[in-house]
Scaffold this motif. Structure first.
Motif, PDB file in Angstrom:
ATOM      1  N   GLN A  56       5.276  -6.773   1.008  1.00 46.48           N
ATOM      2  CA  GLN A  56       5.390  -6.913   2.457  1.00 46.48           C
ATOM      3  C   GLN A  56       4.019  -6.833   3.127  1.00 46.48           C
ATOM      4  O   GLN A  56       3.735  -7.568   4.075  1.00 46.48           O
ATOM      5  CB  GLN A  56       6.321  -5.831   3.027  1.00 46.48           C
ATOM      6  CG  GLN A  56       7.772  -5.986   2.607  1.00 46.48           C
ATOM      7  CD  GLN A  56       8.375  -7.273   3.128  1.00 46.48           C
ATOM      8  OE1 GLN A  56       8.143  -7.677   4.252  1.00 46.48           O
ATOM      9  NE2 GLN A  56       9.160  -7.925   2.280  1.00 46.48           N
ATOM     10  N   GLN A  57       3.156  -5.944   2.613  1.00 46.27           N
ATOM     11  CA  GLN A  57       1.810  -5.845   3.184  1.00 46.27           C
ATOM     12  C   GLN A  57       1.024  -7.128   2.938  1.00 46.27           C
ATOM     13  O   GLN A  57       0.292  -7.592   3.814  1.00 46.27           O
ATOM     14  CB  GLN A  57       1.074  -4.649   2.586  1.00 46.27           C
ATOM     15  CG  GLN A  57       1.561  -3.318   3.100  1.00 46.27           C
ATOM     16  CD  GLN A  57       0.893  -2.151   2.411  1.00 46.27           C
ATOM     17  OE1 GLN A  57       0.383  -2.276   1.308  1.00 46.27           O
ATOM     18  NE2 GLN A  57       0.917  -1.001   3.065  1.00 46.27           N
ATOM     19  N   VAL A  60       2.304  -9.734   5.383  1.00 44.40           N
ATOM     20  CA  VAL A  60       1.777  -9.494   6.735  1.00 44.40           C
ATOM     21  C   VAL A  60       0.312  -9.925   6.817  1.00 44.40           C
ATOM     22  O   VAL A  60      -0.118 -10.551   7.794  1.00 44.40           O
ATOM     23  CB  VAL A  60       1.945  -8.010   7.124  1.00 44.40           C
ATOM     24  CG1 VAL A  60       1.142  -7.672   8.366  1.00 44.40           C
ATOM     25  CG2 VAL A  60       3.410  -7.689   7.341  1.00 44.40           C
ATOM     26  N   ALA A  61      -0.459  -9.626   5.776  1.00 42.22           N
ATOM     27  CA  ALA A  61      -1.878 -10.010   5.783  1.00 42.22           C
ATOM     28  C   ALA A  61      -2.030 -11.530   5.786  1.00 42.22           C
ATOM     29  O   ALA A  61      -2.871 -12.072   6.513  1.00 42.22           O
ATOM     30  CB  ALA A  61      -2.580  -9.407   4.575  1.00 42.22           C
ATOM     31  N   LEU A  63       0.160 -13.737   6.919  1.00 41.32           N
ATOM     32  CA  LEU A  63       0.593 -14.229   8.233  1.00 41.32           C
ATOM     33  C   LEU A  63      -0.468 -13.969   9.290  1.00 41.32           C
ATOM     34  O   LEU A  63      -0.674 -14.780  10.194  1.00 41.32           O
ATOM     35  CB  LEU A  63       1.908 -13.575   8.632  1.00 41.32           C
ATOM     36  CG  LEU A  63       3.148 -14.037   7.864  1.00 41.32           C
ATOM     37  CD1 LEU A  63       4.359 -13.203   8.261  1.00 41.32           C
ATOM     38  CD2 LEU A  63       3.414 -15.505   8.094  1.00 41.32           C
ATOM     39  N   ARG A  64      -1.137 -12.840   9.190  1.00 40.24           N
ATOM     40  CA  ARG A  64      -2.193 -12.519  10.152  1.00 40.24           C
ATOM     41  C   ARG A  64      -3.339 -13.515  10.039  1.00 40.24           C
ATOM     42  O   ARG A  64      -3.933 -13.931  11.031  1.00 40.24           O
ATOM     43  CB  ARG A  64      -2.700 -11.096   9.915  1.00 40.24           C
ATOM     44  CG  ARG A  64      -3.659 -10.632  11.003  1.00 40.24           C
ATOM     45  CD  ARG A  64      -4.180  -9.224  10.797  1.00 40.24           C
ATOM     46  NE  ARG A  64      -3.102  -8.274  10.734  1.00 40.24           N
ATOM     47  CZ  ARG A  64      -2.973  -7.344   9.775  1.00 40.24           C
ATOM     48  NH1 ARG A  64      -3.858  -7.269   8.815  1.00 40.24           N
ATOM     49  NH2 ARG A  64      -1.985  -6.502   9.786  1.00 40.24           N
ATOM     50  N   ASN A 145      -2.744  -6.297  20.397  1.00 39.53           N
ATOM     51  CA  ASN A 145      -3.553  -6.801  19.302  1.00 39.53           C
ATOM     52  C   ASN A 145      -4.836  -5.987  19.163  1.00 39.53           C
ATOM     53  O   ASN A 145      -5.231  -5.609  18.055  1.00 39.53           O
ATOM     54  CB  ASN A 145      -3.872  -8.281  19.533  1.00 39.53           C
ATOM     55  CG  ASN A 145      -4.547  -8.918  18.346  1.00 39.53           C
ATOM     56  OD1 ASN A 145      -4.665  -8.329  17.285  1.00 39.53           O
ATOM     57  ND2 ASN A 145      -5.019 -10.130  18.528  1.00 39.53           N
ATOM     58  N   TYR A 148      -3.961  -2.598  17.788  1.00 36.86           N
ATOM     59  CA  TYR A 148      -3.614  -2.693  16.373  1.00 36.86           C
ATOM     60  C   TYR A 148      -4.870  -2.812  15.524  1.00 36.86           C
ATOM     61  O   TYR A 148      -5.000  -2.163  14.499  1.00 36.86           O
ATOM     62  CB  TYR A 148      -2.697  -3.888  16.132  1.00 36.86           C
ATOM     63  CG  TYR A 148      -2.359  -4.123  14.702  1.00 36.86           C
ATOM     64  CD1 TYR A 148      -1.468  -3.288  14.044  1.00 36.86           C
ATOM     65  CD2 TYR A 148      -2.948  -5.155  13.988  1.00 36.86           C
ATOM     66  CE1 TYR A 148      -1.164  -3.484  12.719  1.00 36.86           C
ATOM     67  CE2 TYR A 148      -2.652  -5.362  12.660  1.00 36.86           C
ATOM     68  CZ  TYR A 148      -1.765  -4.525  12.021  1.00 36.86           C
ATOM     69  OH  TYR A 148      -1.464  -4.723  10.719  1.00 36.86           O
ATOM     70  N   GLN A 152      -6.684  -0.125  12.553  1.00 36.29           N
ATOM     71  CA  GLN A 152      -6.990  -0.458  11.166  1.00 36.29           C
ATOM     72  C   GLN A 152      -8.335   0.040  10.868  1.00 36.29           C
ATOM     73  O   GLN A 152      -9.029   0.484  10.340  1.00 36.29           O
ATOM     74  CB  GLN A 152      -6.961  -1.960  10.941  1.00 36.29           C
ATOM     75  CG  GLN A 152      -5.558  -2.494  11.004  1.00 36.29           C
ATOM     76  CD  GLN A 152      -5.513  -3.988  10.766  1.00 36.29           C
ATOM     77  OE1 GLN A 152      -6.527  -4.670  10.823  1.00 36.29           O
ATOM     78  NE2 GLN A 152      -4.360  -4.509  10.506  1.00 36.29           N
TER      79      GLN A 152
END
Length: 152
Positions: A56-57, A60-61, A63-64, A145, A148, A152
């Protein structure tokens, strides 16, 4: 005092056995099925869940990286909003001028019934509200954004 002492089972109050598990937890422990998972099964299950989280990570990466949104620029947004305000005010003035011109110059030459203008005002008001909502949502997304990325 003797009546109180005789009515209560003092051996239950002063039990030599110590309960290590709290009462709220012991209820759940006693209700557990008898076929408990062994340590190896728990280890396999935790590895399986860790692999799913890692997948899943990675998703997500990726897609980002694929979906980069335009960075918020306050100067550009302010310029766009000023342009839209100017255009809407010019359109309002144009509609008003046409109404006056029609009443003074065109109406007397027309044999038709009185012209009815389309409900342009409410439509423009709705468009303005939608644009304001869009700007607000865009700002919130950009703030999210930025927050977020800061986390990180």
């Amino acid at each position: 005092m003797d009546e109180i002492a005789s009515s209560v089972d003092l051996s239950a109050l002063f039990s030599p056995n110590v309960e290590l598990i709290p009462v709220a937890v012991s209820r759940h422990v006693t209700n557990m099925p008898s076929s408990r998972l062994d340590v190896h099964q728990l280890f396999l299950k935790s590895n399986e869940l860790a692999n799913k989280i890692e997948e899943q990570q990675n998703l997500v990466a990726s897609l980002r990286l694929q979906n980069t949104c335009m960075e918020y620029d306050e100067v550009v947004m302010e310029t766009l909003s000023q342009r839209i305000k100017l255009l809407l005010s010019e359109l309002k003035q144009l509609v008003f001028s046409y109404g006056c011109y029609y009443d003074t110059r065109i109406k007397e030459w027309c044999d038709k019934t009185e012209m009815e203008l389309s409900p342009l005002g409410p439509a423009l008001k709705n468009i303005h509200e939608l644009l304001a909502n869009f700007v607000m949502v865009s700002m919130m997304l950009i703030i999210d954004n930025v927050q977020y990325r800061a986390m990180q």
